[in-house]
Motif scaffolding. Sequence first.
Motif, PDB file in Angstrom:
ATOM      1  N   LYS A 130       4.475   9.540  -8.374  1.00  0.00           N
ATOM      2  CA  LYS A 130       4.434   8.724  -7.154  1.00  0.00           C
ATOM      3  C   LYS A 130       3.218   9.059  -6.290  1.00  0.00           C
ATOM      4  O   LYS A 130       2.670   8.184  -5.616  1.00  0.00           O
ATOM      5  CB  LYS A 130       5.722   8.893  -6.354  1.00  0.00           C
ATOM      6  CG  LYS A 130       6.888   8.139  -6.976  1.00  0.00           C
ATOM      7  CD  LYS A 130       8.143   8.296  -6.137  1.00  0.00           C
ATOM      8  CE  LYS A 130       9.280   7.466  -6.666  1.00  0.00           C
ATOM      9  NZ  LYS A 130      10.455   7.514  -5.770  1.00  0.00           N
ATOM     10  N   MET A 178       6.557   3.251  -7.647  1.00  0.00           N
ATOM     11  CA  MET A 178       7.125   3.637  -6.354  1.00  0.00           C
ATOM     12  C   MET A 178       8.619   3.313  -6.271  1.00  0.00           C
ATOM     13  O   MET A 178       9.328   3.876  -5.443  1.00  0.00           O
ATOM     14  CB  MET A 178       6.360   2.969  -5.213  1.00  0.00           C
ATOM     15  CG  MET A 178       4.927   3.442  -5.081  1.00  0.00           C
ATOM     16  SD  MET A 178       4.762   5.232  -4.893  1.00  0.00           S
ATOM     17  CE  MET A 178       5.537   5.448  -3.302  1.00  0.00           C
ATOM     18  N   LYS A 179       9.116   2.456  -7.149  1.00  0.00           N
ATOM     19  CA  LYS A 179      10.534   2.108  -7.164  1.00  0.00           C
ATOM     20  C   LYS A 179      11.375   3.132  -7.936  1.00  0.00           C
ATOM     21  O   LYS A 179      12.601   3.092  -7.852  1.00  0.00           O
ATOM     22  CB  LYS A 179      10.742   0.727  -7.798  1.00  0.00           C
ATOM     23  CG  LYS A 179      10.122  -0.405  -7.020  1.00  0.00           C
ATOM     24  CD  LYS A 179      10.324  -1.714  -7.776  1.00  0.00           C
ATOM     25  CE  LYS A 179       9.586  -2.870  -7.145  1.00  0.00           C
ATOM     26  NZ  LYS A 179       9.734  -4.107  -7.949  1.00  0.00           N
ATOM     27  N   PHE A 180      10.734   4.016  -8.696  1.00  0.00           N
ATOM     28  CA  PHE A 180      11.484   4.994  -9.486  1.00  0.00           C
ATOM     29  C   PHE A 180      12.307   5.879  -8.562  1.00  0.00           C
ATOM     30  O   PHE A 180      11.792   6.419  -7.584  1.00  0.00           O
ATOM     31  CB  PHE A 180      10.553   5.890 -10.296  1.00  0.00           C
ATOM     32  CG  PHE A 180       9.847   5.238 -11.448  1.00  0.00           C
ATOM     33  CD1 PHE A 180      10.019   3.895 -11.760  1.00  0.00           C
ATOM     34  CD2 PHE A 180       8.996   5.963 -12.238  1.00  0.00           C
ATOM     35  CE1 PHE A 180       9.355   3.308 -12.832  1.00  0.00           C
ATOM     36  CE2 PHE A 180       8.332   5.400 -13.308  1.00  0.00           C
ATOM     37  CZ  PHE A 180       8.512   4.068 -13.610  1.00  0.00           C
ATOM     38  N   ASN A 181      13.568   6.010  -8.884  1.00  0.00           N
ATOM     39  CA  ASN A 181      14.450   6.874  -8.099  1.00  0.00           C
ATOM     40  C   ASN A 181      15.708   7.144  -8.908  1.00  0.00           C
ATOM     41  O   ASN A 181      16.031   6.405  -9.830  1.00  0.00           O
ATOM     42  CB  ASN A 181      14.809   6.214  -6.767  1.00  0.00           C
ATOM     43  CG  ASN A 181      15.192   7.215  -5.708  1.00  0.00           C
ATOM     44  OD1 ASN A 181      15.445   8.378  -5.989  1.00  0.00           O
ATOM     45  ND2 ASN A 181      15.229   6.757  -4.468  1.00  0.00           N
ATOM     46  N   ARG A 208       3.056  -0.128  -7.731  1.00  0.00           N
ATOM     47  CA  ARG A 208       4.222  -0.617  -6.978  1.00  0.00           C
ATOM     48  C   ARG A 208       5.516  -0.424  -7.767  1.00  0.00           C
ATOM     49  O   ARG A 208       6.544  -0.061  -7.196  1.00  0.00           O
ATOM     50  CB  ARG A 208       4.023  -2.081  -6.586  1.00  0.00           C
ATOM     51  CG  ARG A 208       3.062  -2.256  -5.402  1.00  0.00           C
ATOM     52  CD  ARG A 208       3.070  -3.689  -4.867  1.00  0.00           C
ATOM     53  NE  ARG A 208       2.458  -4.635  -5.787  1.00  0.00           N
ATOM     54  CZ  ARG A 208       1.142  -4.837  -5.895  1.00  0.00           C
ATOM     55  NH1 ARG A 208       0.299  -4.175  -5.113  1.00  0.00           N
ATOM     56  NH2 ARG A 208       0.662  -5.716  -6.748  1.00  0.00           N
ATOM     57  N   GLU A 209       5.477  -0.626  -9.054  1.00  0.00           N
ATOM     58  CA  GLU A 209       6.673  -0.410  -9.882  1.00  0.00           C
ATOM     59  C   GLU A 209       7.049   1.068  -9.927  1.00  0.00           C
ATOM     60  O   GLU A 209       8.228   1.422  -9.843  1.00  0.00           O
ATOM     61  CB  GLU A 209       6.467  -0.954 -11.301  1.00  0.00           C
ATOM     62  CG  GLU A 209       6.489  -2.457 -11.375  1.00  0.00           C
ATOM     63  CD  GLU A 209       7.780  -3.071 -10.866  1.00  0.00           C
ATOM     64  OE1 GLU A 209       8.872  -2.618 -11.268  1.00  0.00           O
ATOM     65  OE2 GLU A 209       7.702  -4.010 -10.049  1.00  0.00           O
TER      66      GLU A 209
END
Length: 88
Positions: free
Chosen positions: A74, A28-31, A25-26
């Motif tokens: 991801k 998936m926040k990478f951007n 879940r963490e």
Amino acid sequence: MVLRTTILERVIEPKRGDFPPAVAREIMKFNFPPSDHARYAELSAKAQDNTLSDDERSELEEYLNINDFFTVLKAKAEASLRPKGSAA
């Protein structure tokens, strides 16, 4: 530096969803932050116009490499969050 996604995929094994759910879940926040999205758009436009300097070309390659890394990481996170036994 040119990132070879196939090598990265062999190392990370994105189809093997073995991250703990909290880690997945963490990830998936990478951007990229908005300022980097804007810089990437600027560099991409210059690349299409064939007006990139050598330094800008290197910078654009770095953005592309990091994006490739995020994509593979991801994919593994998504596989880790998928219910066990479901194929995709």
